[in-house]
Design an enzyme around this catalytic site. Structure first.
Site, PDB file in Angstrom:
ATOM      1  N   CYS A  63      38.383  46.791  41.075  1.00 10.37           N
ATOM      2  CA  CYS A  63      37.001  46.725  41.558  1.00 10.37           C
ATOM      3  C   CYS A  63      36.846  47.421  42.910  1.00 10.37           C
ATOM      4  O   CYS A  63      37.561  47.096  43.859  1.00 10.37           O
ATOM      5  CB  CYS A  63      36.602  45.257  41.678  1.00 10.37           C
ATOM      6  N   TRP A  96      36.679  36.847  35.607  1.00 12.28           N
ATOM      7  CA  TRP A  96      37.970  37.471  35.882  1.00 12.28           C
ATOM      8  C   TRP A  96      39.070  36.430  35.641  1.00 12.28           C
ATOM      9  O   TRP A  96      38.868  35.239  35.884  1.00 12.28           O
ATOM     10  CB  TRP A  96      38.039  37.935  37.335  1.00 12.28           C
ATOM     11  N   THR A 130      31.966  37.032  40.513  1.00 11.63           N
ATOM     12  CA  THR A 130      32.287  38.322  41.120  1.00 11.63           C
ATOM     13  C   THR A 130      33.520  38.263  42.012  1.00 11.63           C
ATOM     14  O   THR A 130      33.877  37.213  42.550  1.00 11.63           O
ATOM     15  CB  THR A 130      31.100  38.837  41.946  1.00 11.63           C
ATOM     16  N   VAL A 131      34.149  39.421  42.165  1.00 12.29           N
ATOM     17  CA  VAL A 131      35.170  39.651  43.181  1.00 12.29           C
ATOM     18  C   VAL A 131      34.639  40.735  44.119  1.00 12.29           C
ATOM     19  O   VAL A 131      33.857  41.582  43.683  1.00 12.29           O
ATOM     20  CB  VAL A 131      36.512  40.093  42.547  1.00 12.29           C
ATOM     21  N   TYR A 194      26.929  53.682  39.636  1.00 13.14           N
ATOM     22  CA  TYR A 194      26.568  52.668  38.652  1.00 13.14           C
ATOM     23  C   TYR A 194      25.168  52.919  38.094  1.00 13.14           C
ATOM     24  O   TYR A 194      24.898  52.662  36.915  1.00 13.14           O
ATOM     25  CB  TYR A 194      26.645  51.271  39.269  1.00 13.14           C
TER      26      TYR A 194
END
Length: 354
Positions: A63, A96, A130-131, A194
């Site tokens: 990421c 994740w 999220t990370v 993105y």
């Protein structure tokens, strides 16, 4: 952040997201930036004071947003103060996972999915998992996943625990200029790729593509006669741009259709990216295998076969860049970080630095 989260934030039906759908027909990609904005500060104003050993940074090498935190933590020498757990490169719609660890569990938090730490914070947590995220190891609950503020706080609130010789990534003399550069880089480049890749219409893609390349041309010109984005030392601005450039030829050029040119065909940006890659703290955090696996396997609507390309050739990343001729002092009055800690090294097979 998780691309599953990005898809959900773009308005994708959760059922479609489970099937690997990341764009919404007829819509442009819009990133929802509502994160858990609790801060870990020296004075503990939000109830979470800086305490060495208390918190765990959960990241993923795949990421780009998490890669920022990994780089900043290493440059500042916070390894002893802030431990790090790494999720694997692929995930499903839920979360994740810690499939890189023995038994598939994070060795400190004891969890299989990062989702568990979010639900410890809020059993009804409604947003994407999220990370990067910082977890309070005492409670097992996420404190923050605000990736932009996170690295700023590592530079300022955690200063007492920086290594000797840590660079100043937020120099006061250049802060206003850096903030302006960061805003443009985020909207047009970091998020711009993105917007191209997850565009749901030709019109949305065309607009995103034009904006991205306008910004990349601006950066090519800006960096022609200066070694770094702001001032004459590495700053947070360079960290933020680098993580997108490191992924450009490997995934964004083809997978996200950002294909006017390869990074390797833009002489200034390519030399700038190689200069940073060869600087301790940058390239030694990049795992190209995990990066490619994440994008090409997880984004099933863009790459339905799940085939991960063998290329591109990575050897160019370690070729001479010539940027020293522009002067500059990479670490200012500081020093480079030491060798990567045991247990945090990138698999030598996945980087040309080996």
């Amino acid at each position: 952040m998780s691309d599953t989260a990005a898809a959900a934030e773009n308005g994708a039906n959760p059922e479609h997201t489970r099937g690997g759908t990341y764009s919404v027909k007829g819509k442009e990609f819009t990133r929802d930036t509502r994160y858990i904005n609790t801060r870990i500060t020296a004075d503990g104003q939000d109830g979470f004071p800086v305490e060495p050993g208390r918190y765990r940074l959960i990241a993923a090498r795949a990421c780009p947003w998490a890669n920022r935190a990994i780089i900043v933590r290493r440059l500042l020498g916070l390894e002893d103060a802030l431990s790090m757990g790494l999720a694997g490169p692929t995930h499903d719609a839920r979360s994740w996972t810690f499939d890189l660890d023995p038994g598939g569990r994070d060795p400190v938090l004891g969890i299989e999915r990062l989702q568990e730490a979010y639900f410890k914070r809020d059993p009804d947590y409604p947003r994407g998992i999220t990370v990067p995220a910082v977890v309070d190891a005492r409670t097992g609950a996420v404190v923050t996943n605000d990736f932009a503020q996170m690295t700023l706080d590592l530079s300022t609130e955690w200063r007492e625990h920086h290594r000797e010789g840590a660079p100043d990534l937020l120099p006061d003399a250049h802060r206003d200029e850096m903030d302006d550069v960061n805003r443009r880089v985020f909207t047009e480049v970091n998020n711009g790729v993105y917007r191209c890749g997850f565009a749901g219409s030709q019109e949305a893609y065309d607009d995103a593509y034009a904006r991205l390349w306008t910004a990349l041309d601006w950066l090519e010109d800006r960096l022609r006669d200066r070694r770094y984005l702001v001032g004459d030392t590495i700053t947070e601005a360079d960290v933020r741009l680098f993580t997108t450039l490191a992924r450009f030829d490997a995934v964004y050029h083809g997978h996200f259709k950002c294909n006017r040119q390869k990074l390797a065909e833009m002489p200034v940006l390519w030399a700038y990216a190689r200069d940073l890659f060869q600087t301790p703290g940058f390239g030694d955090t990049v795992d190209f295998r995990q990066i490619k696996e994440h994008y090409y396997i997880v984004h099933k609507d863009i790459n339905p076969t799940g085939i991960v390309p063998v290329g591109p050739d990575l050897s160019g990343w370690v070729t001479p860049h010539g940027r020293e001729a522009l002067g500059g002092r990479p670490f200012g009055d500081g020093t480079p970080p030491g060798p990567v800690r045991e247990g945090e090294r990138v698999d030598p097979a996945n980087t040309p630095l080996s």
